[in-house]
Design a protein around this motif. Structure first.
Motif, PDB file in Angstrom:
ATOM      1  N   SER A 199     -93.791 -91.604  31.829  1.00 43.44           N
ATOM      2  CA  SER A 199     -92.886 -92.401  32.647  1.00 43.44           C
ATOM      3  C   SER A 199     -91.769 -92.949  31.772  1.00 43.44           C
ATOM      4  N   ALA A 200     -90.574 -93.066  32.345  1.00 41.90           N
ATOM      5  CA  ALA A 200     -89.466 -93.698  31.620  1.00 41.90           C
ATOM      6  C   ALA A 200     -89.564 -95.214  31.666  1.00 41.90           C
ATOM      7  N   CYS A 201     -90.462 -95.725  32.514  1.00 41.54           N
ATOM      8  CA  CYS A 201     -90.737 -97.167  32.579  1.00 41.54           C
ATOM      9  C   CYS A 201     -91.947 -97.422  31.698  1.00 41.54           C
ATOM     10  N   SER A 202     -91.768 -97.257  30.398  1.00 42.70           N
ATOM     11  CA  SER A 202     -92.855 -97.306  29.434  1.00 42.70           C
ATOM     12  C   SER A 202     -92.475 -98.226  28.286  1.00 42.70           C
ATOM     13  N   TRP A 203     -93.434 -98.415  27.403  1.00 45.30           N
ATOM     14  CA  TRP A 203     -93.213 -99.181  26.178  1.00 45.30           C
ATOM     15  C   TRP A 203     -91.931 -98.689  25.512  1.00 45.30           C
ATOM     16  N   ARG A 204     -91.076 -99.625  25.128  1.00 49.02           N
ATOM     17  CA  ARG A 204     -89.714 -99.299  24.705  1.00 49.02           C
ATOM     18  C   ARG A 204     -89.649 -98.389  23.480  1.00 49.02           C
ATOM     19  N   GLU A 205     -90.670 -98.434  22.628  1.00 49.18           N
ATOM     20  CA  GLU A 205     -90.618 -97.658  21.386  1.00 49.18           C
ATOM     21  C   GLU A 205     -91.089 -96.216  21.562  1.00 49.18           C
ATOM     22  N   THR A 206     -91.670 -95.896  22.717  1.00 49.14           N
ATOM     23  CA  THR A 206     -92.235 -94.562  22.913  1.00 49.14           C
ATOM     24  C   THR A 206     -91.202 -93.474  22.683  1.00 49.14           C
ATOM     25  N   GLY A 207     -90.041 -93.620  23.297  1.00 53.10           N
ATOM     26  CA  GLY A 207     -89.014 -92.602  23.187  1.00 53.10           C
ATOM     27  C   GLY A 207     -88.529 -92.414  21.770  1.00 53.10           C
ATOM     28  N   GLN A 208     -88.403 -93.505  21.016  1.00 55.82           N
ATOM     29  CA  GLN A 208     -87.941 -93.391  19.636  1.00 55.82           C
ATOM     30  C   GLN A 208     -88.935 -92.616  18.787  1.00 55.82           C
ATOM     31  N   VAL A 209     -90.219 -92.886  19.003  1.00 57.57           N
ATOM     32  CA  VAL A 209     -91.244 -92.169  18.241  1.00 57.57           C
ATOM     33  C   VAL A 209     -91.231 -90.683  18.593  1.00 57.57           C
ATOM     34  N   LEU A 210     -91.097 -90.358  19.878  1.00 59.38           N
ATOM     35  CA  LEU A 210     -91.018 -88.954  20.275  1.00 59.38           C
ATOM     36  C   LEU A 210     -89.813 -88.278  19.627  1.00 59.38           C
ATOM     37  N   ALA A 211     -88.706 -88.998  19.539  1.00 56.35           N
ATOM     38  CA  ALA A 211     -87.513 -88.439  18.898  1.00 56.35           C
ATOM     39  C   ALA A 211     -87.762 -88.184  17.415  1.00 56.35           C
ATOM     40  N   TRP A 212     -88.407 -89.127  16.731  1.00 56.11           N
ATOM     41  CA  TRP A 212     -88.757 -88.924  15.321  1.00 56.11           C
ATOM     42  C   TRP A 212     -89.616 -87.679  15.143  1.00 56.11           C
ATOM     43  N   ALA A 213     -90.601 -87.534  16.037  1.00 53.69           N
ATOM     44  CA  ALA A 213     -91.554 -86.418  15.927  1.00 53.69           C
ATOM     45  C   ALA A 213     -90.988 -85.108  16.460  1.00 53.69           C
ATOM     46  N   GLU A 214     -89.755 -85.141  16.997  1.00 53.37           N
ATOM     47  CA  GLU A 214     -89.097 -83.963  17.586  1.00 53.37           C
ATOM     48  C   GLU A 214     -89.911 -83.372  18.734  1.00 53.37           C
ATOM     49  N   ILE A 215     -90.526 -84.277  19.488  1.00 54.19           N
ATOM     50  CA  ILE A 215     -91.283 -83.910  20.687  1.00 54.19           C
ATOM     51  C   ILE A 215     -90.400 -84.165  21.901  1.00 54.19           C
ATOM     52  N   VAL A 216     -90.430 -83.263  22.850  1.00 54.99           N
ATOM     53  CA  VAL A 216     -89.559 -83.347  24.018  1.00 54.99           C
ATOM     54  C   VAL A 216     -90.222 -84.179  25.114  1.00 54.99           C
ATOM     55  N   PRO A 217     -89.591 -85.277  25.559  1.00 53.02           N
ATOM     56  CA  PRO A 217     -90.149 -86.042  26.672  1.00 53.02           C
ATOM     57  C   PRO A 217     -89.756 -85.417  28.010  1.00 53.02           C
ATOM     58  N   ARG A 218     -90.695 -85.359  28.931  1.00 53.42           N
ATOM     59  CA  ARG A 218     -90.398 -84.912  30.294  1.00 53.42           C
ATOM     60  C   ARG A 218     -90.793 -86.067  31.215  1.00 53.42           C
ATOM     61  N   PHE A 219     -89.787 -86.774  31.696  1.00 55.25           N
ATOM     62  CA  PHE A 219     -90.034 -87.999  32.444  1.00 55.25           C
ATOM     63  C   PHE A 219     -90.358 -87.722  33.910  1.00 55.25           C
ATOM     64  N   VAL A 220     -91.308 -88.508  34.423  1.00 57.46           N
ATOM     65  CA  VAL A 220     -91.737 -88.435  35.818  1.00 57.46           C
ATOM     66  C   VAL A 220     -91.534 -89.818  36.425  1.00 57.46           C
ATOM     67  N   ASP A 221     -91.163 -89.874  37.692  1.00 62.67           N
ATOM     68  CA  ASP A 221     -90.896 -91.155  38.336  1.00 62.67           C
ATOM     69  C   ASP A 221     -92.188 -91.935  38.588  1.00 62.67           C
ATOM     70  N   ILE A 222     -92.026 -93.157  39.053  1.00 61.75           N
ATOM     71  CA  ILE A 222     -93.130 -94.110  39.121  1.00 61.75           C
ATOM     72  C   ILE A 222     -93.406 -94.564  40.551  1.00 61.75           C
ATOM     73  N   ASP A 223     -94.524 -95.242  40.716  1.00 63.99           N
ATOM     74  CA  ASP A 223     -94.812 -95.972  41.949  1.00 63.99           C
ATOM     75  C   ASP A 223     -94.020 -97.277  41.900  1.00 63.99           C
ATOM     76  N   TYR A 224     -93.305 -97.597  42.974  1.00 62.50           N
ATOM     77  CA  TYR A 224     -92.410 -98.755  42.945  1.00 62.50           C
ATOM     78  C   TYR A 224     -93.153-100.053  42.654  1.00 62.50           C
ATOM     79  N   TRP A 225     -94.297-100.260  43.289  1.00 62.80           N
ATOM     80  CA  TRP A 225     -94.961-101.553  43.191  1.00 62.80           C
ATOM     81  C   TRP A 225     -95.722-101.735  41.887  1.00 62.80           C
ATOM     82  N   SER A 226     -96.544-100.769  41.512  1.00 64.83           N
ATOM     83  CA  SER A 226     -97.328-100.920  40.278  1.00 64.83           C
ATOM     84  C   SER A 226     -96.490-100.636  39.040  1.00 64.83           C
ATOM     85  N   MET A 227     -95.396 -99.896  39.212  1.00 58.81           N
ATOM     86  CA  MET A 227     -94.498 -99.459  38.136  1.00 58.81           C
ATOM     87  C   MET A 227     -95.160 -98.438  37.209  1.00 58.81           C
ATOM     88  N   ALA A 228     -96.328 -97.936  37.598  1.00 64.01           N
ATOM     89  CA  ALA A 228     -97.040 -96.943  36.802  1.00 64.01           C
ATOM     90  C   ALA A 228     -96.611 -95.531  37.202  1.00 64.01           C
TER      91      ALA A 228
END
Length: 392
Positions: free
Chosen positions: A90-119
């Motif tokens: 999810s793109a509604c995740s811990w803020r550092e997740t994306g930076q770590v994936l970028a360091w590791a050269e891993i490609v993120p594939r974002f999926v949308d969330i449930d509006y209420w739980s935000m999960a």
């Protein structure tokens, strides 16, 4: 401190802080115990914290680190994930997740969330699975558990690693099972505004002995191990938690029920003052979430609020010396993601949540009167910018 927080009215002569760790003489005793020893950097405190925290969340092994970023990076490396691999999250995740994936050269594939739980929304995951996908990262946003039953099923059906991001969810449960016990491993962060605070520091918990052993090898070496030709073949980062941090962790964990209960009382204060106010919705709890302890107190604004009006409300709160922030900065709209071709409009629900949520002060030291003051100013600010009647 956020610019502008020193302006305006201060209730009872003080700033209402967003986060304020719950510390007592027990934590001080733990720190003094380490200061009186000869081992600040390692030793029994770290071993005790790892053992006790793993037991608390229902895992066999705990491996502590100096910070959550490096812990997550070494977790990915230990699982064999690297350049060219893809992970779903999810793109509604811990803020550092994306930076770590970028360091590791891993490609993120974002999926949308449930509006209420935000999960992350499990029903949207399977269509995104391709041969390049090696793992799913599920998070418990703001303490609300994801649908781990569905996530575990999807991961098993497609032979994918399932990694649990519990950086915001200490003490929470999904269908009676404590978060931190799902997937191949789980990540916890002990920096503010977590309920359990060690200053910095993090923990990966797992039931896999091999994974725990490899994480320790990648983390650090003892003086004896550094002399071993065999054990020194694998490079390590030297990112252990200190004995001082671990001593704080041991003491905080011994008091975790007390700490969470105090935060639960503050949650009830908020619910009391927000009840029935049109245009502002307090946090949602799904029927599957058997225990929720909020990371921060996040409110949803009504449909007629825009991002700019949300920002205006936050600024009004700051003028009254109330620390408040947008809850979510979507990962797909950060600089590194935009450079990789991601853009606004890709994840409409995530963006809607990001535009209309406010994280309010939340910690066990808040009084009934302080919460009343926060909500009073929140209501006044929302009326000033135009309240939205509907919530969705």
């Amino acid at each position: 401190m956020t610019p502008g927080l020193n302006r305006g009215k201060i209730m009872n002569g003080k700033l209402i802080k967003f986060s304020d760790p719950d510390m007592t003489s027990r934590e001080l005793e733990g720190v003094y115990r380490v200061l009186g020893s000869s081992d600040f950097s390692g030793g029994a405190e770290i071993e005790a914290f790892e053992r006790d925290f793993a037991r608390y969340v229902g895992r066999k092994y705990g491996v502590s680190f100096s910070g959550a970023k490096v812990a997550f990076y070494l977790c990915l490396k230990a699982l064999g994930l690297g350049k060219g691999d893809t992970v779903i999250l999810s793109a509604c995740s811990w803020r550092e997740t994306g930076q770590v994936l970028a360091w590791a050269e891993i490609v993120p594939r974002f999926v949308d969330i449930d509006y209420w739980s935000m999960a992350i929304e499990p029903s949207k995951i399977e269509k995104e699975i391709t041969p390049e996908v090696k793992a799913i990262i599920g998070s418990n946003p703001n303490g609300h558990p994801a649908d781990w039953q569905q996530l575990e099923k999807i991961a098993k059906d497609h032979s994918l690693f399932l990694i649990e991001d519990s950086t915001e969810a200490i003490g929470c449960s999904f269908k009676g099972r404590r978060v931190g016990s799902f997937g191949i491993c789980s990540l916890f962060d002990f920096s503010q505004p977590s309920a359990l605070v060690t200053g910095r520091g993090a923990m990966i918990v797992t039931d896999c002995e091999g994974l725990a052993s490899l994480l320790r090898i990648l983390r650090d070496r003892s003086a004896e191990e550094r002399q071993s030709v065999v054990k020194s073949r694998q490079p390590y980062l030297g990112c252990s938690m200190s004995g001082l941090e671990a001593a704080l962790g041991v003491a905080q964990l011994q008091r975790i029920d007390e700490i969470l209960q105090k935060r639960k009382a503050v949650e009830e204060f908020y619910s009391h003052f927000l009840c029935g106010f049109e245009g502002i919705k307090d946090p949602y709890v799904s029927p599957q979430a058997t225990e929720v302890h909020w990371f921060s107190y996040v409110v949803h604004l009504g449909t007629r609020f825009s991002k700019s009006s949300r920002d205006a409300i936050i600024e009004d709160l700051r003028r009254e010396n109330i620390e408040a922030y947008p809850y979510c900065h979507p990962l797909h709209m950060t600089g590194w993601a935009i450079e990789r071709g991601m853009r606004r409009g890709m994840l409409p629900i995530t963006e809607r949540v990001a535009d209309r949520t406010i994280a309010l002060p939340f910690h066990g030291q808040l009084s009934f009167e302080e919460v009343e003051f926060i909500v009073k100013n929140l209501k006044e600010a929302s009326l000033n910018v135009g309240a939205g009647a509907a919530i969705y």
